[in-house]
Design a protein around this motif. Structure first.
Motif, PDB file in Angstrom:
ATOM      1  N   LYS A  17       5.615 -15.124 -32.454  1.00  0.00           N
ATOM      2  CA  LYS A  17       5.917 -15.743 -31.163  1.00  0.00           C
ATOM      3  C   LYS A  17       5.777 -14.767 -30.002  1.00  0.00           C
ATOM      4  O   LYS A  17       6.088 -15.107 -28.866  1.00  0.00           O
ATOM      5  CB  LYS A  17       7.323 -16.322 -31.193  1.00  0.00           C
ATOM      6  CG  LYS A  17       7.487 -17.469 -32.192  1.00  0.00           C
ATOM      7  CD  LYS A  17       8.896 -18.040 -32.149  1.00  0.00           C
ATOM      8  CE  LYS A  17       9.061 -19.200 -33.125  1.00  0.00           C
ATOM      9  NZ  LYS A  17      10.430 -19.744 -33.108  1.00  0.00           N
ATOM     10  N   GLY A  18       5.367 -13.542 -30.275  1.00  0.00           N
ATOM     11  CA  GLY A  18       5.181 -12.563 -29.223  1.00  0.00           C
ATOM     12  C   GLY A  18       6.389 -11.695 -28.956  1.00  0.00           C
ATOM     13  O   GLY A  18       6.399 -10.932 -27.996  1.00  0.00           O
ATOM     14  N   ASN A  19       7.434 -11.794 -29.816  1.00  0.00           N
ATOM     15  CA  ASN A  19       8.623 -10.943 -29.648  1.00  0.00           C
ATOM     16  C   ASN A  19       8.387  -9.609 -30.330  1.00  0.00           C
ATOM     17  O   ASN A  19       7.916  -9.562 -31.475  1.00  0.00           O
ATOM     18  CB  ASN A  19       9.852 -11.629 -30.252  1.00  0.00           C
ATOM     19  CG  ASN A  19      10.196 -12.916 -29.522  1.00  0.00           C
ATOM     20  OD1 ASN A  19      10.247 -12.953 -28.307  1.00  0.00           O
ATOM     21  ND2 ASN A  19      10.392 -13.992 -30.280  1.00  0.00           N
ATOM     22  N   ALA A  50       4.394 -12.504 -24.975  1.00  0.00           N
ATOM     23  CA  ALA A  50       3.434 -13.569 -25.292  1.00  0.00           C
ATOM     24  C   ALA A  50       2.583 -13.947 -24.090  1.00  0.00           C
ATOM     25  O   ALA A  50       1.517 -14.541 -24.248  1.00  0.00           O
ATOM     26  CB  ALA A  50       4.184 -14.791 -25.825  1.00  0.00           C
ATOM     27  N   ARG A  85      11.747  -7.643 -26.596  1.00  0.00           N
ATOM     28  CA  ARG A  85      11.034  -8.116 -25.416  1.00  0.00           C
ATOM     29  C   ARG A  85       9.909  -9.057 -25.849  1.00  0.00           C
ATOM     30  O   ARG A  85       9.228  -8.825 -26.837  1.00  0.00           O
ATOM     31  CB  ARG A  85      10.463  -6.934 -24.651  1.00  0.00           C
ATOM     32  CG  ARG A  85       9.706  -7.340 -23.377  1.00  0.00           C
ATOM     33  CD  ARG A  85       9.180  -6.121 -22.665  1.00  0.00           C
ATOM     34  NE  ARG A  85      10.272  -5.224 -22.264  1.00  0.00           N
ATOM     35  CZ  ARG A  85      10.077  -4.030 -21.707  1.00  0.00           C
ATOM     36  NH1 ARG A  85       8.843  -3.605 -21.475  1.00  0.00           N
ATOM     37  NH2 ARG A  85      11.106  -3.256 -21.377  1.00  0.00           N
ATOM     38  N   ASN A  86       9.696 -10.124 -25.071  1.00  0.00           N
ATOM     39  CA  ASN A  86       8.631 -11.081 -25.370  1.00  0.00           C
ATOM     40  C   ASN A  86       7.428 -10.754 -24.493  1.00  0.00           C
ATOM     41  O   ASN A  86       7.523 -10.683 -23.267  1.00  0.00           O
ATOM     42  CB  ASN A  86       9.104 -12.512 -25.112  1.00  0.00           C
ATOM     43  CG  ASN A  86       8.073 -13.529 -25.567  1.00  0.00           C
ATOM     44  OD1 ASN A  86       7.063 -13.736 -24.918  1.00  0.00           O
ATOM     45  ND2 ASN A  86       8.335 -14.146 -26.713  1.00  0.00           N
ATOM     46  N   MET A 101       5.043  -6.835 -33.771  1.00  0.00           N
ATOM     47  CA  MET A 101       5.346  -8.050 -33.012  1.00  0.00           C
ATOM     48  C   MET A 101       5.340  -9.243 -33.956  1.00  0.00           C
ATOM     49  O   MET A 101       4.547  -9.284 -34.895  1.00  0.00           O
ATOM     50  CB  MET A 101       4.282  -8.227 -31.918  1.00  0.00           C
ATOM     51  CG  MET A 101       4.494  -9.442 -31.020  1.00  0.00           C
ATOM     52  SD  MET A 101       3.048  -9.772 -29.999  1.00  0.00           S
ATOM     53  CE  MET A 101       1.983 -10.530 -31.194  1.00  0.00           C
ATOM     54  N   ASP A 102       6.263 -10.226 -33.722  1.00  0.00           N
ATOM     55  CA  ASP A 102       6.264 -11.413 -34.569  1.00  0.00           C
ATOM     56  C   ASP A 102       5.265 -12.447 -34.041  1.00  0.00           C
ATOM     57  O   ASP A 102       4.582 -12.222 -33.041  1.00  0.00           O
ATOM     58  CB  ASP A 102       7.679 -12.005 -34.685  1.00  0.00           C
ATOM     59  CG  ASP A 102       8.187 -12.579 -33.363  1.00  0.00           C
ATOM     60  OD1 ASP A 102       9.370 -12.903 -33.291  1.00  0.00           O
ATOM     61  OD2 ASP A 102       7.407 -12.706 -32.407  1.00  0.00           O
TER      62      ASP A 102
END
Length: 955
Positions: A107-109, A125, A122-123, A104-105
């Motif tokens: 930003k929550g992606n 976060a 998919r996000n 996951m990056d």
């Protein structure tokens, strides 16, 4: 009076008082035994709870360490195709333990997921544990959640950093049911005992009671208010014991069940769970049945004896009531025996009674018959030792013979009727059965407990293997005292300590650069931030300094924060980096030196040629001759410097020969003695059977002269200069740590002096052009640079060892020539005769064209000038007589080789002599330096030029 007392019920009152006294004693004795049994139960529950908690904590600590190692991989950080392949490979290797592997990056992606690749992009976060990860940038364990696939799962996220920049996380999804089966479901304390796990917000993560998993324990506790104190303590992360009434539904009615439980927290980094192990009090009462019956039997006997005594004392007065009292006593005895028989038969644990001495089975209960597969008749035909495997029979016979009166507790193995052997826990004590001296035994099957213990032991051994066999050093440090709590064998190997010695040290004892205050500040910073990466220097037991890359992280183990570090020794890596930088620097300087050669040589050619022509044009006694001599000397000196630059840059075109270096050194001894002076003693130690090498003898003379002159200058008050030769073989192990070398056979030339020596900084620069430690005007700084260039040009290498006031040792390695013998030196050629014939001179530099023309005319040759290749081709096509073409190599528009190919298309037999001031690599690119072609380098020397022309014309 006594009769009156008896008639009024006085005897009954006396018996009642005695009975109450016995009952009170019996009650308090039984309550004490009950409390002792509850205490033992709590101890056993704590053992199971702690084992499960430790297993779960170590499970997440292990996976946190694994994911932390993966998070530092460049491919995982960049999440490039190589990183995805590594994630797929890792998932395939561990898919029996994890259900998903996700990157996951920040930003929550979701960047990539295995095996559910469709969720990429998919996000997530908004999920609570992801928000906590982004906020704290520390490892996070999620609460249990229901996946799309329909199973309960837990997510473990470990942050990913690029340097100090947060780049998201790497995470695994674990099936919570599998975790529960592994650590929770195996907990069985008695028949009805069970374990449950509660999250820090009160959610029941696991509970075997139907309908409880996933609900809030506070809601469930409303039906049983006595549970609330334990629940509140659990949600605070506390541990302890509790007793409460748990209301269970039996049809339409609610039935309270007395339970005893222990609870303690499971620490998971950012969160905690609480584990509860509970058992019904009914089982405790069942386990005390035999004790209670025995106690009741004893007190019944005492009571009966007291009654008998009373009867005997009052027998004369109680003749009328004697029969009633006897019948009453017999009824009570029968009732007691009936109760005992009921407890024996209905006990859920297998029980048996055997006769002491013969070990013959006297009685077994239904649980024994069911568990062992025997009928009652078959069981009574056995002896006690028939229940044990062959290897335990001698031991149980010895133990049984020594039992007398006291209670025995032990672990053994029993064998069922079908032959299966299983572990048991047995408790036995003496009793009288049907008039025989016997012992009654209560048996508990501990197969499940043994399996759980084995699983926990295997898990601990696996974690220990990962820790002990890591190639990097791993240490666990107490942040407060800086002492080593634990460490692996790699640390001891890296620093040269035994385990006992290293255990007595602190971090400050191995840190070589930082002060204690610096190290303490670094530890405090990592405790504050949770992690850190840095490089430092450590000192081994022998005092050697080693470069170490440290990856540190703060973990919580057994409610205690610890400083977890991975130490990677990068000393050899640092050395290779330094060697590479030095090689690149020398290569860059070499290119610069070689690039100057062409224009400088052209100008020197003009100066030397013009001065030489002037000397022939003016009288020998003219005062101008002296000035011309100075011009020629300065120009030739500049020419020598140019050649030294070319030698350093490995671009000088040479004439290598197969030679024996011992012969060359012997021939040079007299010259070297004159060079170094009388104050320096020269010794030569030749090696017998020295291998042949391929080198230009003149270049080797340059090596000897430059090294000898350097040693002479380092010994102003005299000393010793030693020269030695030898054969050596360099293997791959040596070359791996010396970047400029390749394995093979070499001839080694050692030049050692007893001079002033050099410090490290000086040694790092001695082969650089124009670097010198001498005064202004004393030296050019090209001597050792020339040596370096010649050695590397001949595919060799050189190293130097020196310390201040300890002299210097230069070791030169030249590759062995595998051909037999060395070429004999050519006889000195006689001076060439006066030149005859016509030479076509092709040179694009106007001044050099004019100067070279005059030199050739002085030799007696007729010269046709061509300032360009096109002009030279035109002259040759006109049919004029041309005996030799003397041409530059590099010219605008067309190089010398292309021009010669055009000329030979019409005049195939024409003789050609190439000349150039460019470096050898450029000449080679033009295809000039090839076998059978003639070449001379600029600046041109008249004598050498004349000899080369004669040689070319005679070929």
């Amino acid at each position: 009076m006594v009769q009156k007392f008896v008639k009024k019920g006085g005897l009954a009152l006396l018996i009642l008082a005695f009975t109450c006294l016995c009952t009170a004693i019996f009650y308090f004795s039984y309550q004490k035994a009950k409390q002792s049994a509850i205490s033992r139960l709590n101890d056993e529950q704590f053992i199971h709870a702690k084992q499960a908690a430790r297993g779960i904590e170590e499970y997440f600590v292990t996976w946190t360490g694994i994911l932390t190692s993966l998070s530092r991989l460049d491919a995982i950080v960049a999440m490039d195709p190589a990183g995805k392949r590594q994630m797929e490979f890792f998932y395939d290797a561990h898919k029996d333990q994890i259900r998903s592997f996700t990157r996951m990056d920040e930003k929550g992606n979701i960047l990539f997921a295995v095996p559910n690749r469709e969720i990429s992009g998919r996000n997530i976060a908004q999920q609570k544990h992801v928000q906590e990860l982004i906020a704290t940038k520390k490892p996070v364990v999620s609460d249990v959640f229901r996946t799309i696939q329909g199973y309960d799962a837990i997510a473990l996220h470990v942050p990913v950093f690029e340097g100090s920049r947060f780049r998201g996380s790497i995470a695994i999804i674990v099936n919570f049911q599998s975790l529960a089966q592994r650590y929770i479901e195996v907990i069985r304390v008695g028949k009805t005992g069970y374990a449950l796990v509660v999250s820090r917000d009160g959610t029941e993560l696991y509970c075997p009671v139907p309908g409880h998993s996933g609900t809030n324990i506070l809601a469930a506790a409303k039906e049983s208010p006595s549970v609330l104190p334990m629940v509140r303590a659990m949600l605070k992360g506390e541990s302890g014991t509790a007793s409460y009434d748990f209301n269970t539904k039996d049809g339409a009615s609610v039935k309270p069940v007395k339970k005893h439980a222990v609870y303690l927290p499971i620490h998971l980094g950012n969160t905690f769970w609480s584990i509860v192990v509970a058992s019904s009090e009914q089982e405790i009462l069942s386990s005390l049945a035999s004790y209670r019956n025995r106690l009741a039997l004893v007190f019944s006997g005492i009571l009966f004896g007291g009654i008998i005594i009373c009867i005997l004392v009052l027998r004369a007065l109680l003749i009328v009531r004697e029969e009633d009292v006897r019948q009453q006593a017999e009824a009570e005895l029968r009732a007691s025996e009936q109760r005992y028989r009921y407890l024996f038969e209905q006990n859920p644990a297998p029980m048996l009674i055997y006769e002491k001495g013969t070990l013959q089975m006297l009685a077994v209960n239904d649980a024994f018959a069911i568990g062992y597969g025997y009928s009652n008749e078959e069981a009574l035909a056995l002896q006690l030792i028939d229940l044990y495997p062959e290897e335990e029979k001698p031991k149980i016979t010895e133990v049984a013979a020594g039992l007398s009166g006291h209670t025995y507790v032990g672990e053994w193995h029993h064998r069922r009727k079908d032959g299966t052997v299983f572990p048991i826990f047995v408790t036995s004590h003496d009793m009288t059965y049907s008039g025989r001296t016997a012992r009654v035994a209560v048996i508990t099957d501990i197969t499940d407990r043994k399996l759980m213990e084995k699983a926990l032991e295997e898990e601990a051994n696996f974690n220990r293997l990962l820790f002990d066999h890591s190639p990097d050093g791993i240490v666990i440090i107490d942040p407060k005292t800086a002492r080593f709590i634990n460490f692996n064998a790699s640390v001891c190997r890296q620093l040269g300590y035994s385990r006992e010695e290293f255990a007595q040290l602190r971090v400050f004892d191995v840190e070589a650069v930082e002060t204690q205050e610096d190290t303490r500040r670094r530890i405090d910073g990592i405790v504050r931030d949770g992690r850190g990466d840095f490089e430092t220097m450590q000192r081994t037991r022998e005092g050697e300094l080693r470069n170490v890359q440290v990856t540190a992280q703060i973990l919580t183990i057994q409610d205690r924060p610890v400083y977890y570090c991975i130490w990677r020794d990068i000393t050899e890596h640092k050395k290779l980096e330094e060697q590479l930088r030095q090689s690149q620097k020398m290569e860059s300087v070499g290119r610069l030196a070689g690039g100057v050669a062409h224009d400088f040589n052209n100008m020197l050619g003009v100066i030397i040629g013009s001065a030489d022509l002037c000397q022939h044009q003016i009288p020998a006694d003219s005062p101008l001759q002296k000035y011309l001599d100075h011009i020629l000397k300065a120009a030739k000196r500049s020419s020598d410097i140019t050649r030294q630059l070319l030698a350093f840059s490995r671009k000088e075109v040479v004439s290598p020969k197969a030679v024996n270096l011992n012969s060359l050194i012997i021939d040079s001894e007299k010259m070297l003695c004159r060079l170094i002076g009388e104050d320096v003693k020269l010794t030569f130690k030749p090696s017998t059977g020295l291998w042949t090498v391929l080198i230009d003898p003149a270049q080797f003379d340059q090596i000897l002269m430059n090294l000898s002159a350097n040693s002479r200058d380092a010994m102003p008050n005299g000393g010793t200069l030693d020269i030695a030769t030898g054969n050596v073989h360099l293997d791959a192990g040596y070359c791996r740590h010396h970047s400029d070398t390749v394995p093979g056979d070499y001839v080694k030339i050692t030049v050692a002096d007893t001079g002033t020596g050099m410090d490290r900084e000086t040694k790092d620069h001695i082969f650089e052009p124009f670097f010198t430690t001498k005064g202004v005007g004393v030296g050019t700084g090209l001597g050792l640079a020339t040596v370096y260039g010649i050695v590397t040009q001949n595919n060799g290498f050189i190293n130097v060892y020196s310390e201040l006031d300890q002299g210097s040792v230069f070791n030169i390695y030249l590759p062995r020539l595998l051909e037999d013998g060395a070429a004999e030196e050519e006889a000195e050629a006689a001076p060439p005769p006066k030149g005859t014939g016509t030479i076509l001179l092709v040179e694009d530099e106007e001044m050099l064209l004019w100067t070279t023309t005059k030199i050739l005319e002085e030799m007696g040759y007729t010269v046709q000038q061509a300032e360009s290749p096109a002009k030279a081709i035109e002259i040759c096509e006109n049919g004029k007589q041309i005996d030799l073409v003397l041409t530059d190599v590099v010219m605008p528009g067309m190089n010398g080789r292309e021009m010669v190919d055009r000329i030979r298309s019409t005049r195939p037999d024409i003789k050609v002599l190439f000349m150039s001031g460019y470096t050898a690599d450029i000449v080679a690119q033009r295809g000039i330096v090839e076998e059978g072609m003639f070449y001379i380098s600029k600046p041109l020397d008249a004598q050498q030029l004349h000899e080369k022309i004669v040689q070319t014309l005679a070929s």
